[in-house]
Design a protein around this motif. Sequence first.
Motif, mmCIF file in Angstrom:
data_model
loop_
_atom_site.group_PDB
_atom_site.id
_atom_site.type_symbol
_atom_site.label_atom_id
_atom_site.label_comp_id
_atom_site.label_asym_id
_atom_site.label_seq_id
_atom_site.Cartn_x
_atom_site.Cartn_y
_atom_site.Cartn_z
ATOM 1 N N VAL A 162 0.844 -1.205 0.000
ATOM 2 C CA VAL A 162 0.000 0.000 0.000
ATOM 3 C C VAL A 162 0.878 1.253 0.000
ATOM 4 O O VAL A 162 0.619 2.217 -0.737
ATOM 5 N N THR A 163 1.949 1.242 0.819
ATOM 6 C CA THR A 163 2.782 2.453 0.922
ATOM 7 C C THR A 163 3.501 2.759 -0.392
ATOM 8 O O THR A 163 3.957 3.883 -0.590
ATOM 9 N N PRO B 218 -0.865 6.326 -1.566
ATOM 10 C CA PRO B 218 -0.649 5.298 -0.531
ATOM 11 C C PRO B 218 -1.645 5.408 0.612
ATOM 12 O O PRO B 218 -1.278 5.588 1.765
ATOM 13 N N LYS B 219 -2.910 5.263 0.272
ATOM 14 C CA LYS B 219 -3.944 5.481 1.281
ATOM 15 C C LYS B 219 -5.102 4.534 1.038
ATOM 16 O O LYS B 219 -5.496 4.322 -0.108
ATOM 17 N N THR C 64 1.723 8.921 10.374
ATOM 18 C CA THR C 64 1.643 8.624 8.937
ATOM 19 C C THR C 64 0.812 7.373 8.700
ATOM 20 O O THR C 64 -0.043 7.333 7.800
ATOM 21 N N ALA C 65 1.044 6.348 9.532
ATOM 22 C CA ALA C 65 0.310 5.087 9.377
ATOM 23 C C ALA C 65 -1.192 5.319 9.556
ATOM 24 O O ALA C 65 -2.004 4.841 8.752
ATOM 25 N N LYS D 274 -2.881 8.066 9.157
ATOM 26 C CA LYS D 274 -3.417 8.861 8.039
ATOM 27 C C LYS D 274 -3.551 8.008 6.787
ATOM 28 O O LYS D 274 -4.509 8.154 6.024
ATOM 29 N N ARG D 275 -2.599 7.108 6.558
ATOM 30 C CA ARG D 275 -2.689 6.253 5.365
ATOM 31 C C ARG D 275 -3.827 5.248 5.468
ATOM 32 O O ARG D 275 -4.264 4.685 4.479
ATOM 33 N N SER E 250 -6.656 6.288 6.730
ATOM 34 C CA SER E 250 -7.793 7.219 6.724
ATOM 35 C C SER E 250 -8.393 7.450 8.108
ATOM 36 O O SER E 250 -9.546 7.875 8.226
ATOM 37 N N VAL F 169 6.485 2.453 9.068
ATOM 38 C CA VAL F 169 5.147 2.922 8.706
ATOM 39 C C VAL F 169 4.234 1.718 8.402
ATOM 40 O O VAL F 169 3.108 1.623 8.908
ATOM 41 N N MET G 199 0.948 0.534 10.426
ATOM 42 C CA MET G 199 -0.357 0.370 9.758
ATOM 43 C C MET G 199 -0.932 -0.995 10.126
ATOM 44 O O MET G 199 -2.131 -1.120 10.429
#
Length: 307
Positions: free
Chosen positions: A28-29, A34-35, A61-62, A64-65, A67, A289, A293
């Motif tokens: 995904v990243t 990347p979200k 960051t994780a 936010k990715r 959502s 990250v 996630m």
Amino acid sequence: MTDLLSVDDLGPSGIEEMLTLSESFLGVTRRDIPKVPALRGKTVVSLFYEDSTRTRLSFETAAKRLSADTMNFSVASSAVRKGESLRDTAQTIEAMGVDAVIVRHQCAGAPHRIASWIDASVINAGDGRHEHPTQALLDLLTLRRHRGPSLSGLRVAIVGDIRHSRVARSNVKALDAVGAQVLLVGPPTLMPESIEGWPVTVHDDLDDVLAEVDVVYLLRIQRERQFEALFPSLREYTARYGLSATRAARLKPDTLIMHPGPMNRGIEVAAEVADGPASIVVEQVANGVAVRMAVLWSLLGSGGTIA
Ligand code: CP
């Protein structure tokens, strides 16, 4: 699992699942965008009583990715400075409707106490000298990216201030769980008071083990934790335990060099070694990250799809 407080919460099968999931999130990243919407509607708060660059930013960051909505708590500008207790702070934050609290605290056990007071998921982002479980997971993921899925038999030397290191404690458990052999290397004064039952061998001479290890994992000299009382001088520490270019030249050609950061360049590691081809320190940060996630999704995703 509702909280991640220790590597013990995962066990060997949980570690394996988390690493497999992290590999998916690495995918995904690397996407153009990347979200994913996996945690839309969830709120994640960072409750950091101690400084951090890597852990705080990679959790943010994780989240936010995935959502999720994120909130940052800064002790320096909070009611903690007016004397608000840890319990009142945690319960106040939970009352705003958060789903997960990521805790870093200078006191061992603080995340465990918070987990006993609130229903939201609690993730240990480093507590005193106790544990740092997501660091251990990202280190395993980074090693797997280089050495393949099995780390069984890998010889890992963890070098330096083991006594004060939560990274060492979590990594010893995690590396043992995947079958790696751990060598703790450092002066006796920087070893824990008791290592009875730890699945490790102990060495006080780095030069004795350099040629036989697959990984050199350097720890930061924690000058803020009264290092000077435990070792004559930084200069002497560097002379005996610093990974200089001369020492690095004695490693096997494929030995990897790791460090959780922040690095003291010129003390535990020479700058040219930290920046050299065997160093995978920057990869460790990048993989953090994806690991975070995976942890957030496992705790809050309720078995949904990643998408
Ligand atoms: N490795 C680690 O925990 O780094 P930070 O203190 O920057 O979060």
